[in-house]
Design an enzyme around this catalytic site. Structure first.
Site, PDB file in Angstrom:
ATOM      1  N   TYR A  20     -13.575  12.266   0.202  1.00 43.97           N
ATOM      2  CA  TYR A  20     -13.635  12.113   1.665  1.00 43.97           C
ATOM      3  C   TYR A  20     -14.835  12.856   2.245  1.00 43.97           C
ATOM      4  O   TYR A  20     -15.924  12.780   1.696  1.00 43.97           O
ATOM      5  CB  TYR A  20     -12.312  12.565   2.313  1.00 43.97           C
ATOM      6  CG  TYR A  20     -11.132  11.878   1.695  1.00 43.97           C
ATOM      7  CD1 TYR A  20     -11.022  10.490   1.773  1.00 43.97           C
ATOM      8  CD2 TYR A  20     -10.171  12.571   0.993  1.00 43.97           C
ATOM      9  CE1 TYR A  20      -9.954   9.838   1.194  1.00 43.97           C
ATOM     10  CE2 TYR A  20      -9.101  11.926   0.414  1.00 43.97           C
ATOM     11  CZ  TYR A  20      -9.006  10.559   0.511  1.00 43.97           C
ATOM     12  OH  TYR A  20      -7.958   9.927  -0.059  1.00 43.97           O
ATOM     13  N   TYR A  75       0.837  -1.207   0.000  1.00 40.59           N
ATOM     14  CA  TYR A  75       0.000   0.000   0.000  1.00 40.59           C
ATOM     15  C   TYR A  75       0.875   1.261   0.000  1.00 40.59           C
ATOM     16  O   TYR A  75       0.636   2.192  -0.768  1.00 40.59           O
ATOM     17  CB  TYR A  75      -0.945  -0.025   1.216  1.00 40.59           C
ATOM     18  CG  TYR A  75      -1.650   1.291   1.443  1.00 40.59           C
ATOM     19  CD1 TYR A  75      -2.752   1.649   0.667  1.00 40.59           C
ATOM     20  CD2 TYR A  75      -1.203   2.198   2.404  1.00 40.59           C
ATOM     21  CE1 TYR A  75      -3.389   2.876   0.848  1.00 40.59           C
ATOM     22  CE2 TYR A  75      -1.828   3.420   2.596  1.00 40.59           C
ATOM     23  CZ  TYR A  75      -2.922   3.753   1.824  1.00 40.59           C
ATOM     24  OH  TYR A  75      -3.543   4.962   1.990  1.00 40.59           O
TER      25      TYR A  75
HETATM   26  O1  DON Z   1      -2.097   6.582   3.394  1.00 39.45           O
HETATM   27  C1  DON Z   1      -1.895   7.791   3.361  1.00 39.45           C
HETATM   28  O2  DON Z   1      -2.148   8.514   4.316  1.00 39.45           O
HETATM   29  C2  DON Z   1      -1.366   8.378   2.086  1.00 39.45           C
HETATM   30  N1  DON Z   1      -0.402   7.503   1.493  1.00 39.45           N
HETATM   31  C3  DON Z   1      -2.474   8.647   1.113  1.00 39.45           C
HETATM   32  C4  DON Z   1      -3.554   9.527   1.690  1.00 39.45           C
HETATM   33  C5  DON Z   1      -4.162  10.446   0.724  1.00 39.45           C
HETATM   34  O3  DON Z   1      -3.701  10.664  -0.374  1.00 39.45           O
HETATM   35  C6  DON Z   1      -5.360  11.171   1.201  1.00 39.45           C
HETATM   36  N2  DON Z   1      -5.766  12.143   0.212  1.00 39.45           N
HETATM   37  N3  DON Z   1      -6.162  13.191   0.237  1.00 39.45           N
END
Ligand code: DON
Length: 296
Positions: free
Chosen positions: A218, A166
């Protein structure tokens, strides 16, 4: 800008690019459209699509729901009763999806993900190893989520390895142009309009766009659907991808975020384009395809 992944704090906040790729492959772009940044959460709809094709919607539904959470992208909250993450666009759901892929592909999982995202982009993508390492060594919240999912039997025993995949998938480098081609692949019923390759089947695209429409932004998703009215996905490095079904994709990059983790200028760009050209799914002026034809 996002600083909880330390390496992301080094981005230039003034970078600003827009790329638009039509469902027939025509391309319009401006600004820093060729600047590379990490895809982050915009990888989530694509891994969700992979899981749907690999396991089928019913099996996937045992691991992750399809309801908007109304919560932040990194919230540590699962659905009452089923203990599933609310949806595959938030971190918990995306980690469950990647773990599901990992339960089948094992150590080949990341290559499979990279291969599919590259097919959607029409070129071989690579990973930003610094951003990957930065998130891997500081991502304690996601690690907590992965272990919570493990506690409820929603991921297999190799939760840590799946989490590593991930983190890597989030660190894949893309430009606005790449993202717009990936989006145009969805807008074009799963076929990359630049390469002609069929990347996702048409049923998968329907499911992926539905989730992007209801959950992609979100805790701004409801307002986004109301104001802009197209499926979309944002990423914490400042990318935003919006899909006008059967017509085009709009990709934007600008690292300054609002307090929900969505690109401020990305939201403004899409809001203005949607209003100007009647792109909202329920806009009676939604004549996007004929508009595009008239300018091509
Ligand atoms: O897992 C995380 O927190 C990041 N790699 C991805 C989160 C993300 O892109 C949220 N977006 N706005």
């Amino acid at each position: 800008m996002a600083t909880y992944i330390p390496q992301l704090a080094h981005a230039d906040p003034d970078h600003f690019g827009i790329s638009l790729v039509a469902a027939d492959g025509a391309n319009f772009e401006t600004g820093d459209a060729d600047h590379a940044f990490t895809i982050q959460s915009i990888s989530k709809p694509f891994t969700f699509g992979m899981a749907l094709e690999e396991f089928g919607p019913q099996e996937v539904a045992h691991r992750v729901g399809v309801e908007p959470s109304g919560d932040a992208f990194n919230s540590i909250e699962l659905q009452n009763g089923t203990n599933r993450p609310h949806n595959p666009m938030i971190n918990a759901g995306a980690i469950a999806v990647t773990a599901l892929l990992h339960s089948r592909y094992g150590s080949a999982t990341f290559d499979a993900v990279l291969h599919r995202l590259s097919a959607a982009a029409g070129r071989r993508l690579v990973v930003d190893e610094c951003v990957y390492e930065s998130e891997r060594s500081t991502g304690h919240r996601n690690r907590a989520i992965a272990h919570l999912l493990l506690n409820f039997g929603l991921v297999h025993s190799e939760a840590e390895r799946a989490l590593d995949v991930y983190f890597r998938q989030c660190a894949i480098l893309v430009t606005c142009h790449d993202l717009a081609v990936m989006g145009a692949t969805l807008a074009n019923m799963g076929r990359n309009p630049r390469t002609g390759e069929l990347v996702f089947d048409i049923i998968t695209v329907k499911h992926v766009l539905s989730i992007m429409f209801t959950c992609g932004m979100y805790d701004y998703s409801g307002e986004w659907a109301y104001r802009v009215g197209v499926p979309a996905k944002s990423g914490v490095s400042g990318g935003l991808l919006a899909i006008v079904n059967r017509q085009m994709a709009i990709a934007c990059y600008s690292p300054r975020l609002d307090n929900r983790g969505n690109s401020c200028r990305g939201i403004d760009v899409c809001t203005e384009l949607a209003a100007t050209f009647g792109l909202h799914a329920f806009d009676c002026l939604n004549v996007g395809s004929s508009f595009l034809q008239s300018v091509l």
